[in-house]
Design a protein around this motif. Structure first.
Motif, PDB file in Angstrom:
ATOM      1  N   UNK A 163      10.721  11.517  -5.178  1.00 19.87           N
ATOM      2  CA  UNK A 163      11.228  10.914  -3.949  1.00 19.87           C
ATOM      3  C   UNK A 163      11.716   9.482  -4.198  1.00 19.87           C
ATOM      4  N   UNK A 164      11.044   8.780  -5.094  1.00 20.24           N
ATOM      5  CA  UNK A 164      11.504   7.428  -5.447  1.00 20.24           C
ATOM      6  C   UNK A 164      12.868   7.473  -6.130  1.00 20.24           C
ATOM      7  N   UNK A 165      13.083   8.470  -6.981  1.00 23.61           N
ATOM      8  CA  UNK A 165      14.391   8.613  -7.630  1.00 23.61           C
ATOM      9  C   UNK A 165      15.474   8.853  -6.583  1.00 23.61           C
ATOM     10  N   UNK A 166      15.150   9.655  -5.565  1.00 24.83           N
ATOM     11  CA  UNK A 166      16.123   9.925  -4.510  1.00 24.83           C
ATOM     12  C   UNK A 166      16.534   8.653  -3.794  1.00 24.83           C
ATOM     13  N   UNK A 167      15.555   7.836  -3.420  1.00 25.69           N
ATOM     14  CA  UNK A 167      15.855   6.614  -2.680  1.00 25.69           C
ATOM     15  C   UNK A 167      16.720   5.663  -3.493  1.00 25.69           C
TER      16      UNK A 167
END
Length: 324
Positions: A198-202
């Motif tokens: 999810x951090x990569x997505x943001x």
């Protein structure tokens, strides 16, 4: 003949910049994300998940999935977009394989963690800044890396929804699927992988929107000058821009004067200021950022209109009667 030459040069420039963007994506993904087994979204993320779980090379999974999505690009986005998408898919498949050969490996053949052990999050930040910027560069030059980019570009073509928002929704489902893959360890390990995903997505989608919208952003000029006619003629002829002439009235001087109003792309600002200064160095110029500019020469208006052709948009709205 001159027009054809310009078109060819623009196409060559697009392909060169797209290639550089793909190189940046493959480098950031392979050197900073894969050694730490960090999950990302998109087809490249699916391919990485397959490799982490089964060992099947990610470049082959990436290529096979994109073959099935090219039909969508042909129907919705057109042949021109399709050609660049095919080019990007082939080149990125090759670059992903090449980077895996170039990345340092230890005695056991595992990829070396460039930043060292325990630096998963820092590697995530660096890698996603590279991949997100690379996607923005590719999109700005009318290209796509395939996969979920095709879906995002298709939605963006008809709806006023940012590329990053569409990709975020798709990536959320892809990253979340890691919770249900036993090969990634117990539930705690899988939860850590999803949180990192999810951090990569943001970060990746923020960089994509930042790069993509920064180039497309527009500005408004208000020009106050005694030589307004010369400035208007120069902007209209040399920069091929429309100019709106407003009637102004000076409060202090009490004089009537003309004000030039111009909407332009932000990357045209330097040329605009240079032209104004050449004609009137003492001109008073106001430049302001605008949220959006829609119409000829800018973005298209992407909202749905009623199917009922009998509706008169200029008619007053009928008030609703309240019942008690």
């Amino acid at each position: 003949m001159t027009i054809n030459h310009k078109i060819i040069m623009k196409e060559v420039q697009d392909y060169v910049v797209i290639t550089l963007g793909l190189f940046l994506y493959a480098f950031g993904f392979t050197f900073f994300l894969m050694p730490y087994e960090i999950v990302t979204g998109g087809v490249s993320g699916i391919a990485a998940i397959v490799e982490y779980a089964s060992g099947f090379p990610n470049q082959y999974t990436y290529f096979l999935i994109n073959l099935a999505l090219l039909v969508i690009a042909l129907k919705i986005l057109g042949l021109k977009f399709l050609m660049k998408t095919i080019y990007a898919i082939i080149v990125l498949t090759f670059l992903l394989g090449l980077m895996k050969e170039l990345v340092p490996r230890d005695e056991s053949g595992e990829m070396v963690k460039i930043l060292g052990e325990g630096q998963n999050f820092m590697s995530l930040i660096i890698g996603c800044m590279m991949t997100g910027s690379a996607l923005g560069i590719v999109f700005l030059n009318n290209g796509s890396t395939g996969g979920s980019d095709i879906i995002a570009a298709s939605v963006n073509k008809y709806y006023n929804m940012s590329l990053g928002t569409v990709l975020f929704i798709l990536d959320f489902m892809i990253v979340g699927s890691c919770l249900f893959i036993p090969q990634f360890g117990d539930m705690l390990d899988r939860t850590h992988m999803v949180v990192f995903g999810f951090c990569t997505m943001l970060i990746e989608n923020f960089m994509l929107d930042y790069i993509y919208n920064r180039r497309r952003s527009s500005v408004q000029f208000l020009i106050f000058s005694e030589k307004w006619q010369e400035i208007a003629n120069a902007i209209g002829t040399r920069m091929d821009h429309g100019v709106t002439i407003l009637d102004g009235h000076g409060w202090y001087s009490g004089k009537e004067r003309k004000v030039l109003c111009i909407l332009a792309k932000k990357n045209e600002s330097t040329d605009m200021f240079r032209l104004i200064k050449m004609i009137d160095p003492h001109a008073f110029v106001s430049q302001s950022a605008v949220i959006g500019v829609f119409g000829e020469g800018f973005d298209a208006i992407k909202v749905k209109t009623p199917n009922n052709t009998n509706i008169d948009p200029t008619a007053p709205k009928t008030p609703k009667l309240k019942t008690t």
